[in-house]
Design a protein around this motif. Structure first.
Motif, PDB file in Angstrom:
ATOM      1  N   GLU A   1       0.833  -1.202   0.000  1.00  0.00           N
ATOM      2  CA  GLU A   1       0.000   0.000   0.000  1.00  0.00           C
ATOM      3  C   GLU A   1       0.866   1.250   0.000  1.00  0.00           C
ATOM      4  O   GLU A   1       1.887   1.302   0.686  1.00  0.00           O
ATOM      5  CB  GLU A   1      -0.918   0.026   1.226  1.00  0.00           C
ATOM      6  CG  GLU A   1      -1.929  -1.080   1.262  1.00  0.00           C
ATOM      7  CD  GLU A   1      -2.886  -0.974   2.458  1.00  0.00           C
ATOM      8  OE1 GLU A   1      -2.884   0.066   3.154  1.00  0.00           O
ATOM      9  OE2 GLU A   1      -3.630  -1.938   2.677  1.00  0.00           O
ATOM     10  N   ASN A   2       0.424   2.234  -0.755  1.00  0.00           N
ATOM     11  CA  ASN A   2       1.019   3.570  -0.732  1.00  0.00           C
ATOM     12  C   ASN A   2      -0.099   4.553  -0.430  1.00  0.00           C
ATOM     13  O   ASN A   2      -1.156   4.489  -1.062  1.00  0.00           O
ATOM     14  CB  ASN A   2       1.669   3.924  -2.070  1.00  0.00           C
ATOM     15  CG  ASN A   2       2.951   3.156  -2.322  1.00  0.00           C
ATOM     16  OD1 ASN A   2       3.576   2.663  -1.403  1.00  0.00           O
ATOM     17  ND2 ASN A   2       3.336   3.055  -3.578  1.00  0.00           N
ATOM     18  N   VAL A   3       0.142   5.430   0.518  1.00  0.00           N
ATOM     19  CA  VAL A   3      -0.862   6.410   0.916  1.00  0.00           C
ATOM     20  C   VAL A   3      -0.436   7.783   0.420  1.00  0.00           C
ATOM     21  O   VAL A   3       0.704   8.205   0.630  1.00  0.00           O
ATOM     22  CB  VAL A   3      -1.053   6.425   2.447  1.00  0.00           C
ATOM     23  CG1 VAL A   3      -2.080   7.468   2.853  1.00  0.00           C
ATOM     24  CG2 VAL A   3      -1.463   5.042   2.950  1.00  0.00           C
ATOM     25  N   PHE A   4      -1.367   8.454  -0.237  1.00  0.00           N
ATOM     26  CA  PHE A   4      -1.127   9.790  -0.769  1.00  0.00           C
ATOM     27  C   PHE A   4      -2.141  10.742  -0.154  1.00  0.00           C
ATOM     28  O   PHE A   4      -3.323  10.409  -0.053  1.00  0.00           O
ATOM     29  CB  PHE A   4      -1.283   9.799  -2.299  1.00  0.00           C
ATOM     30  CG  PHE A   4      -0.333   8.884  -3.007  1.00  0.00           C
ATOM     31  CD1 PHE A   4       0.897   9.341  -3.447  1.00  0.00           C
ATOM     32  CD2 PHE A   4      -0.669   7.556  -3.226  1.00  0.00           C
ATOM     33  CE1 PHE A   4       1.781   8.505  -4.098  1.00  0.00           C
ATOM     34  CE2 PHE A   4       0.214   6.702  -3.883  1.00  0.00           C
ATOM     35  CZ  PHE A   4       1.437   7.177  -4.310  1.00  0.00           C
ATOM     36  N   GLU A   5      -1.669  11.917   0.247  1.00  0.00           N
ATOM     37  CA  GLU A   5      -2.556  12.945   0.783  1.00  0.00           C
ATOM     38  C   GLU A   5      -2.471  14.159  -0.124  1.00  0.00           C
ATOM     39  O   GLU A   5      -1.381  14.566  -0.534  1.00  0.00           O
ATOM     40  CB  GLU A   5      -2.171  13.286   2.214  1.00  0.00           C
ATOM     41  CG  GLU A   5      -2.362  12.096   3.151  1.00  0.00           C
ATOM     42  CD  GLU A   5      -2.203  12.472   4.613  1.00  0.00           C
ATOM     43  OE1 GLU A   5      -2.263  13.682   4.937  1.00  0.00           O
ATOM     44  OE2 GLU A   5      -2.031  11.555   5.414  1.00  0.00           O
ATOM     45  N   PHE A   6      -3.644  14.716  -0.423  1.00  0.00           N
ATOM     46  CA  PHE A   6      -3.710  15.848  -1.339  1.00  0.00           C
ATOM     47  C   PHE A   6      -4.565  16.962  -0.757  1.00  0.00           C
ATOM     48  O   PHE A   6      -5.603  16.706  -0.140  1.00  0.00           O
ATOM     49  CB  PHE A   6      -4.327  15.434  -2.682  1.00  0.00           C
ATOM     50  CG  PHE A   6      -3.611  14.315  -3.373  1.00  0.00           C
ATOM     51  CD1 PHE A   6      -2.342  14.514  -3.910  1.00  0.00           C
ATOM     52  CD2 PHE A   6      -4.190  13.064  -3.485  1.00  0.00           C
ATOM     53  CE1 PHE A   6      -1.677  13.471  -4.561  1.00  0.00           C
ATOM     54  CE2 PHE A   6      -3.532  12.029  -4.127  1.00  0.00           C
ATOM     55  CZ  PHE A   6      -2.277  12.225  -4.662  1.00  0.00           C
TER      56      PHE A   6
ATOM     57  N   VAL B   1      -8.075  15.358  -9.390  1.00  0.00           N
ATOM     58  CA  VAL B   1      -6.967  15.277  -8.441  1.00  0.00           C
ATOM     59  C   VAL B   1      -5.959  14.233  -8.901  1.00  0.00           C
ATOM     60  O   VAL B   1      -4.758  14.492  -8.973  1.00  0.00           O
ATOM     61  CB  VAL B   1      -7.472  14.919  -7.025  1.00  0.00           C
ATOM     62  CG1 VAL B   1      -6.313  14.804  -6.049  1.00  0.00           C
ATOM     63  CG2 VAL B   1      -8.497  15.924  -6.536  1.00  0.00           C
ATOM     64  N   LEU B   2      -6.449  13.050  -9.229  1.00  0.00           N
ATOM     65  CA  LEU B   2      -5.564  11.944  -9.596  1.00  0.00           C
ATOM     66  C   LEU B   2      -4.751  12.251 -10.845  1.00  0.00           C
ATOM     67  O   LEU B   2      -3.558  11.937 -10.903  1.00  0.00           O
ATOM     68  CB  LEU B   2      -6.388  10.667  -9.806  1.00  0.00           C
ATOM     69  CG  LEU B   2      -7.176  10.162  -8.596  1.00  0.00           C
ATOM     70  CD1 LEU B   2      -8.012   8.949  -8.990  1.00  0.00           C
ATOM     71  CD2 LEU B   2      -6.266   9.855  -7.425  1.00  0.00           C
ATOM     72  N   GLU B   3      -5.380  12.877 -11.832  1.00  0.00           N
ATOM     73  CA  GLU B   3      -4.664  13.205 -13.066  1.00  0.00           C
ATOM     74  C   GLU B   3      -3.693  14.369 -12.868  1.00  0.00           C
ATOM     75  O   GLU B   3      -2.572  14.340 -13.378  1.00  0.00           O
ATOM     76  CB  GLU B   3      -5.648  13.503 -14.188  1.00  0.00           C
ATOM     77  CG  GLU B   3      -6.356  12.245 -14.684  1.00  0.00           C
ATOM     78  CD  GLU B   3      -7.292  12.511 -15.848  1.00  0.00           C
ATOM     79  OE1 GLU B   3      -7.147  11.822 -16.863  1.00  0.00           O
ATOM     80  OE2 GLU B   3      -8.146  13.419 -15.736  1.00  0.00           O
ATOM     81  N   SER B   4      -4.103  15.386 -12.124  1.00  0.00           N
ATOM     82  CA  SER B   4      -3.215  16.543 -11.929  1.00  0.00           C
ATOM     83  C   SER B   4      -1.980  16.175 -11.109  1.00  0.00           C
ATOM     84  O   SER B   4      -0.922  16.787 -11.266  1.00  0.00           O
ATOM     85  CB  SER B   4      -3.968  17.704 -11.271  1.00  0.00           C
ATOM     86  OG  SER B   4      -4.287  17.404  -9.931  1.00  0.00           O
ATOM     87  N   GLU B   5      -2.108  15.168 -10.261  1.00  0.00           N
ATOM     88  CA  GLU B   5      -0.977  14.719  -9.441  1.00  0.00           C
ATOM     89  C   GLU B   5      -0.197  13.591 -10.120  1.00  0.00           C
ATOM     90  O   GLU B   5       0.714  13.020  -9.525  1.00  0.00           O
ATOM     91  CB  GLU B   5      -1.470  14.247  -8.065  1.00  0.00           C
ATOM     92  CG  GLU B   5      -2.130  15.343  -7.239  1.00  0.00           C
ATOM     93  CD  GLU B   5      -1.152  16.406  -6.771  1.00  0.00           C
ATOM     94  OE1 GLU B   5       0.063  16.122  -6.676  1.00  0.00           O
ATOM     95  OE2 GLU B   5      -1.594  17.529  -6.490  1.00  0.00           O
ATOM     96  N   ASN B   6      -0.595  13.254 -11.360  1.00  0.00           N
ATOM     97  CA  ASN B   6       0.044  12.183 -12.138  1.00  0.00           C
ATOM     98  C   ASN B   6       0.068  10.847 -11.407  1.00  0.00           C
ATOM     99  O   ASN B   6       1.011  10.061 -11.551  1.00  0.00           O
ATOM    100  CB  ASN B   6       1.459  12.575 -12.567  1.00  0.00           C
ATOM    101  CG  ASN B   6       1.449  13.756 -13.508  1.00  0.00           C
ATOM    102  OD1 ASN B   6       0.653  13.815 -14.431  1.00  0.00           O
ATOM    103  ND2 ASN B   6       2.315  14.710 -13.249  1.00  0.00           N
TER     104      ASN B   6
ATOM    105  N   ASP C   1     -13.676  10.563 -12.666  1.00  0.00           N
ATOM    106  CA  ASP C   1     -13.970  11.950 -13.009  1.00  0.00           C
ATOM    107  C   ASP C   1     -15.427  12.329 -12.779  1.00  0.00           C
ATOM    108  O   ASP C   1     -15.816  13.460 -13.026  1.00  0.00           O
ATOM    109  CB  ASP C   1     -13.515  12.294 -14.432  1.00  0.00           C
ATOM    110  CG  ASP C   1     -14.092  11.388 -15.486  1.00  0.00           C
ATOM    111  OD1 ASP C   1     -14.707  10.374 -15.146  1.00  0.00           O
ATOM    112  OD2 ASP C   1     -13.922  11.703 -16.675  1.00  0.00           O
ATOM    113  N   GLN C   2     -16.220  11.401 -12.249  1.00  0.00           N
ATOM    114  CA  GLN C   2     -17.594  11.704 -11.872  1.00  0.00           C
ATOM    115  C   GLN C   2     -17.812  11.487 -10.374  1.00  0.00           C
ATOM    116  O   GLN C   2     -18.938  11.558  -9.888  1.00  0.00           O
ATOM    117  CB  GLN C   2     -18.570  10.834 -12.671  1.00  0.00           C
ATOM    118  CG  GLN C   2     -18.538  11.117 -14.152  1.00  0.00           C
ATOM    119  CD  GLN C   2     -19.401  10.149 -14.946  1.00  0.00           C
ATOM    120  OE1 GLN C   2     -19.816   9.107 -14.457  1.00  0.00           O
ATOM    121  NE2 GLN C   2     -19.676  10.497 -16.181  1.00  0.00           N
TER     122      GLN C   2
END
Length: 131
Positions: A50-55, A65-70, A113-114
């Protein structure tokens, strides 16, 4: 003549039902919230690591969010973004792999995206195998 008028009536009813379903969807879909939000995205890879990402974002939808953060890559289709790669791991079609989006452990029924985001939301992207 009766068959033709019955067919026309059926087509009209079908069109009205489709319009009604569209209006109902627009009124019932989850609302996106405005302003700055803090969200967490946990990626669960095929090997169960698991990798945890905070935005921190002002985006209204998860896909933004997912696309802008690549973090993801995918294809746009008639149902929205179809995620093929997350955190540099690509789903293997030959193994029937796909990326499942959950929010707080519950599968979401919309594409990324929805899927609206609100402050404090926690999402998971899990590589699943088998359709």
């Amino acid at each position: 003549m009766k068959k033709k008028s019955g067919l026309i009536a059926g087509i009209v009813i079908l069109i009205l039902l489709c319009i009604g379903a569209g209006v109902l969807y627009q009124n019932m879909k989850p609302a996106a919230s405005e302003g700055e939000k803090h969200i967490t995205v946990t990626v669960i890879h095929g090997d169960q690591t698991e990798n945890v990402f905070e935005f921190d974002t002002d985006a209204k939808y998860l896909g933004e969010v997912l696309e802008s953060e690549n973090l993801v890559d995918g294809e746009s289709g008639e149902y929205g973004l179809f995620i093929t790669t997350v955190d540099e791991e690509t789903a293997d079609d030959s193994k029937q792999q796909w990326w499942c989006i959950t929010k707080g452990g519950e599968q979401v029924n919309t594409s990324a995206d929805q899927t609206p985001v609100s402050d404090g939301d926690a999402f998971e992207l899990t590589l699943k195998e088998g359709y």
